[in-house]
Design a protein around this motif. Structure first.
Motif, PDB file in Angstrom:
ATOM      1  N   UNK A  39       0.849  -1.189   0.000  1.00 59.37           N
ATOM      2  CA  UNK A  39       0.000   0.000   0.000  1.00 59.37           C
ATOM      3  C   UNK A  39       0.887   1.242   0.000  1.00 59.37           C
ATOM      4  N   UNK A  40       0.394   2.276  -0.659  1.00 57.88           N
ATOM      5  CA  UNK A  40       1.036   3.591  -0.622  1.00 57.88           C
ATOM      6  C   UNK A  40       0.013   4.614  -0.191  1.00 57.88           C
ATOM      7  N   UNK A  41       0.404   5.485   0.709  1.00 63.49           N
ATOM      8  CA  UNK A  41      -0.458   6.600   1.101  1.00 63.49           C
ATOM      9  C   UNK A  41       0.324   7.896   0.932  1.00 63.49           C
ATOM     10  N   UNK A  42      -0.294   8.854   0.258  1.00 62.99           N
ATOM     11  CA  UNK A  42       0.349  10.149  -0.008  1.00 62.99           C
ATOM     12  C   UNK A  42      -0.149  11.201   0.970  1.00 62.99           C
ATOM     13  N   UNK A  43       0.730  12.103   1.317  1.00 62.08           N
ATOM     14  CA  UNK A  43       0.318  13.309   2.029  1.00 62.08           C
ATOM     15  C   UNK A  43       0.975  14.500   1.353  1.00 62.08           C
ATOM     16  N   UNK A  44       0.145  15.381   0.816  1.00 64.20           N
ATOM     17  CA  UNK A  44       0.648  16.565   0.125  1.00 64.20           C
ATOM     18  C   UNK A  44       0.238  17.807   0.907  1.00 64.20           C
ATOM     19  N   UNK A  45       0.206  18.945   0.248  1.00 66.26           N
ATOM     20  CA  UNK A  45      -0.191  20.176   0.915  1.00 66.26           C
ATOM     21  C   UNK A  45       0.968  21.015   1.418  1.00 66.26           C
ATOM     22  N   UNK A  46       2.195  20.575   1.186  1.00 65.20           N
ATOM     23  CA  UNK A  46       3.360  21.291   1.721  1.00 65.20           C
ATOM     24  C   UNK A  46       3.646  22.583   0.956  1.00 65.20           C
ATOM     25  N   UNK A  47       3.108  22.717  -0.248  1.00 67.46           N
ATOM     26  CA  UNK A  47       3.342  23.942  -1.022  1.00 67.46           C
ATOM     27  C   UNK A  47       2.074  24.791  -1.111  1.00 67.46           C
ATOM     28  N   UNK A  48       1.255  24.723  -0.068  1.00 67.66           N
ATOM     29  CA  UNK A  48       0.034  25.536  -0.036  1.00 67.66           C
ATOM     30  C   UNK A  48       0.391  27.016  -0.131  1.00 67.66           C
ATOM     31  N   UNK A  49      -0.279  27.714  -1.051  1.00 63.40           N
ATOM     32  CA  UNK A  49       0.050  29.114  -1.337  1.00 63.40           C
ATOM     33  C   UNK A  49      -1.091  30.081  -1.036  1.00 63.40           C
ATOM     34  N   UNK A  50      -2.264  29.554  -0.683  1.00 64.42           N
ATOM     35  CA  UNK A  50      -3.406  30.418  -0.420  1.00 64.42           C
ATOM     36  C   UNK A  50      -3.944  31.071  -1.678  1.00 64.42           C
ATOM     37  N   UNK A  51      -3.981  30.330  -2.791  1.00 64.29           N
ATOM     38  CA  UNK A  51      -4.375  30.917  -4.076  1.00 64.29           C
ATOM     39  C   UNK A  51      -5.790  31.468  -4.033  1.00 64.29           C
ATOM     40  N   UNK A  52      -6.728  30.720  -3.430  1.00 62.56           N
ATOM     41  CA  UNK A  52      -8.112  31.184  -3.413  1.00 62.56           C
ATOM     42  C   UNK A  52      -8.253  32.497  -2.657  1.00 62.56           C
ATOM     43  N   UNK A  53      -7.529  32.635  -1.565  1.00 65.90           N
ATOM     44  CA  UNK A  53      -7.577  33.891  -0.799  1.00 65.90           C
ATOM     45  C   UNK A  53      -6.906  35.020  -1.561  1.00 65.90           C
ATOM     46  N   UNK A  54      -5.801  34.716  -2.234  1.00 63.40           N
ATOM     47  CA  UNK A  54      -5.128  35.746  -3.027  1.00 63.40           C
ATOM     48  C   UNK A  54      -6.002  36.217  -4.189  1.00 63.40           C
ATOM     49  N   UNK A  55      -6.799  35.322  -4.738  1.00 63.65           N
ATOM     50  CA  UNK A  55      -7.674  35.681  -5.844  1.00 63.65           C
ATOM     51  C   UNK A  55      -8.827  36.576  -5.391  1.00 63.65           C
ATOM     52  N   UNK A  56      -9.352  36.331  -4.202  1.00 61.78           N
ATOM     53  CA  UNK A  56     -10.510  37.082  -3.719  1.00 61.78           C
ATOM     54  C   UNK A  56     -10.156  38.562  -3.573  1.00 61.78           C
ATOM     55  N   UNK A  57     -10.858  39.415  -4.312  1.00 55.99           N
ATOM     56  CA  UNK A  57     -10.609  40.845  -4.261  1.00 55.99           C
ATOM     57  C   UNK A  57      -9.536  41.342  -5.198  1.00 55.99           C
ATOM     58  N   UNK A  58      -8.937  40.428  -5.984  1.00 56.42           N
ATOM     59  CA  UNK A  58      -7.874  40.818  -6.912  1.00 56.42           C
ATOM     60  C   UNK A  58      -8.472  41.422  -8.180  1.00 56.42           C
ATOM     61  N   UNK A  59      -7.680  42.229  -8.854  1.00 54.86           N
ATOM     62  CA  UNK A  59      -8.085  42.702 -10.179  1.00 54.86           C
ATOM     63  C   UNK A  59      -8.006  41.538 -11.155  1.00 54.86           C
ATOM     64  N   UNK A  60      -8.663  41.678 -12.279  1.00 54.33           N
ATOM     65  CA  UNK A  60      -8.612  40.616 -13.281  1.00 54.33           C
ATOM     66  C   UNK A  60      -7.190  40.419 -13.799  1.00 54.33           C
ATOM     67  N   UNK A  61      -6.440  41.501 -13.936  1.00 51.43           N
ATOM     68  CA  UNK A  61      -5.062  41.404 -14.411  1.00 51.43           C
ATOM     69  C   UNK A  61      -4.195  40.634 -13.414  1.00 51.43           C
ATOM     70  N   UNK A  62      -4.376  40.930 -12.119  1.00 57.48           N
ATOM     71  CA  UNK A  62      -3.601  40.201 -11.102  1.00 57.48           C
ATOM     72  C   UNK A  62      -4.049  38.737 -11.054  1.00 57.48           C
ATOM     73  N   UNK A  63      -5.344  38.499 -11.225  1.00 63.99           N
ATOM     74  CA  UNK A  63      -5.831  37.132 -11.248  1.00 63.99           C
ATOM     75  C   UNK A  63      -5.209  36.322 -12.370  1.00 63.99           C
ATOM     76  N   UNK A  64      -5.042  36.948 -13.523  1.00 61.06           N
ATOM     77  CA  UNK A  64      -4.422  36.261 -14.656  1.00 61.06           C
ATOM     78  C   UNK A  64      -2.971  35.885 -14.338  1.00 61.06           C
ATOM     79  N   UNK A  65      -2.253  36.789 -13.676  1.00 60.11           N
ATOM     80  CA  UNK A  65      -0.857  36.499 -13.310  1.00 60.11           C
ATOM     81  C   UNK A  65      -0.787  35.378 -12.277  1.00 60.11           C
TER      82      UNK A  65
END
Length: 500
Positions: A171-197
């Protein structure tokens, strides 16, 4: 479509606000194999599920309001949703009722967030112990081997817990999440140009595919028309990105089987395409070259001629690389029969890209539901039913040949005219849009909600690796531990793409 037909047939993406009973009907339909789960996410107030009927070309988004911060678990009946549910719980505290796996995903016990029914977190949140529990060892002669999250190479961090009987993986079990960047929070309230970047940086090797998906979602929300030349230039960039990554993967797979010669040849070809990217569009990885309403760089006639020459030379080289791969017995000994991903699991998880097509699932978002300009272009999908490492290499060779042909076709019919629509219309009211785009790993889903002020309210970007990582766990079973690097590279899932 699904039982009770709660989602209408449509090419495109109708959105339906449903009740709990209808939500469960759709979940049952997914579990019975009537459709595929394309995405599951939340905005804190509701949960949203993107589903595709297997007999139709379009897909739909269904929304369930969650005033009590809970919803009927999708993963209870349809396991592909489990990790997405865990991410929703970590980010928004919205619970999946009766979920068989409520462990954390992105939160590694460092956020200081209090979970329902849990004791109050320590005031020293950054130093909280991670109480995550891997599945226990059960059975005589079994032992566990922890690998990661820090690895010997330059790959991103991920923890792999092997349960083995000697060298044989049980059996193999993975655990990820170590590179969590908070993308959804960074997107909230961003301009469309910043969202594209930001979108172009979710998974850096897929910057073009993510940027096209994000731009497509915004353009559908705002009902924007994109200049025809820009549409073709986007496709050209996408195919160049696909070629560079596939050559890189073929070489790296062979390198993990101790066949460095193929890695050297493929590395040279990959480098030539990266240099062509810079010559054509000014950036080796094509970062920020796709924008809302078009592209930020055009290709000159001189660069087009150089690209044509590179394609011709590469087309002549590919048969020699195929011969080198297929005729090297020691290499075939390592790849044939190793890491089999069953067609049943691939179908159940709606697994796309090379991993899916190597196990018989002939799905490609360029065709289903399809998007411009691919309906005007001719290409063949890579295909196999063997589902092993060897099949995934052969499918990549098929993809390379198709992309080389697509680049030629695009250059032959590249329209003239403008390549960017400078005017981004004001929404005037809240708008939503969605797009499904084929990256080199598989289908990428982008959903956006834009406020009346033209700012992003929410954005969800779903990487194909969400539905591929779990299959890696199954594919390694009954293989030896030493084959894992080879198998892992043949999947080449994105850590960053699933860590958000």
């Amino acid at each position: 479509m699904f039982r009770g037909d709660p989602v209408a047939h449509a090419r495109g993406w109708p959105r339906h606000v449903v009740d709990r009973a209808t939500w469960l009907e759709i979940v049952v339909g997914l579990a019975e194999g009537q459709g595929d789960l394309l995405g599951l996410w939340s905005d804190g107030e509701a949960v949203h599920m993107a589903v595709m009927e297997r007999a139709a070309r379009g897909f739909a988004i269904v929304t369930l309001e969650c005033p009590d911060k809970s919803y009927p678990s999708v993963g209870r009946l349809h396991p592909p949703a489990l990790r997405l549910e865990r991410a929703i719980r970590d980010i928004y505290g919205v619970e999946a009722e009766e979920s068989p796996d409520a462990r954390r995903w992105l939160d590694h016990g460092r956020w200081g967030v209090r979970r329902p029914g849990a004791a109050a977190p320590s005031t020293d949140a950054p130093n909280m112990a991670d109480s995550y529990e891997f599945l226990p060892v059960e059975g005589a002669g079994l032992h566990q081997i922890p690998v990661g999250p820090v690895h010997a190479g330059i790959i991103e961090p991920g923890h792999f817990r092997f349960t083995a009987n000697g060298e044989l993986v049980v059996r193999l079990e993975e655990r990820l999440g170590y590179t969590h960047k908070g993308v959804e929070t960074l997107m909230a309230g961003a301009t469309l140009a910043r969202g594209a970047r930001l979108a172009g940086r979710v998974s850096g090797d897929s910057t073009v595919a993510y940027a096209i998906a994000f731009a497509g979602a915004v353009e559908s929300a705002l009902e924007m028309k994109v200049p025809r030349r820009a549409v073709y230039l986007r496709a050209l960039m996408a195919e160049l990105e696909r070629l560079a990554n596939h050559f890189g993967d073929i070489g790296a797979i062979c390198n993990d089987a101790a066949f460095a010669l193929m890695n050297a040849h493929c590395g040279v070809v990959r480098e030539r395409f990266l240099r062509a990217n810079r010559q054509c569009f000014g950036h080796r990885l094509l970062m920020d070259r796709v924008t809302i309403g078009g592209v930020t760089a055009d290709v000159t006639p001189g660069a087009q001629n150089q690209l044509r020459k590179l394609v011709e030379e590469t087309k002549a080289l590919v048969p020699r690389l195929i011969e080198l791969f297929g005729d090297t017995t020691s290499l075939q000994d390592r790849t044939v029969g190793t890491g089999h991903a069953s067609s049943e699991l691939v179908s159940k998880f709606g697994c796309g890209g090379v991993v899916g097509r190597a196990s018989g699932r002939a799905f490609d978002a360029r065709r289903t539901p399809g998007y411009a300009p691919y309906e005007e272009l001719s290409f063949t999908l890579g295909a196999s039913t063997e589902g092993d490492v060897d099949a995934r290499v052969w499918v990549r060779f098929d993809e390379v040949r198709s992309s080389l042909s697509l680049v030629e076709q695009i250059l032959d019919i590249l329209p003239g005219g403008e390549w960017k629509n400078e005017a981004v219309p004001a929404p005037g009211a809240m708008r939503e849009g969605v797009a499904l785009v084929e990256g080199f790993r598989g289908d990428i889903l982008a959903w956006v909600r834009i406020g009346a002020d033209g700012m992003l309210e929410r954005c969800q970007l779903r990487d194909p690796s969400w539905f591929q990582w779990p299959l890696l766990e199954a594919a390694i079973e009954r293989n030896i531990v030493a084959d894992f690097p080879l198998l892992n590279k043949s999947f080449n899932c994105s850590y960053s793409g699933t860590d958000l």
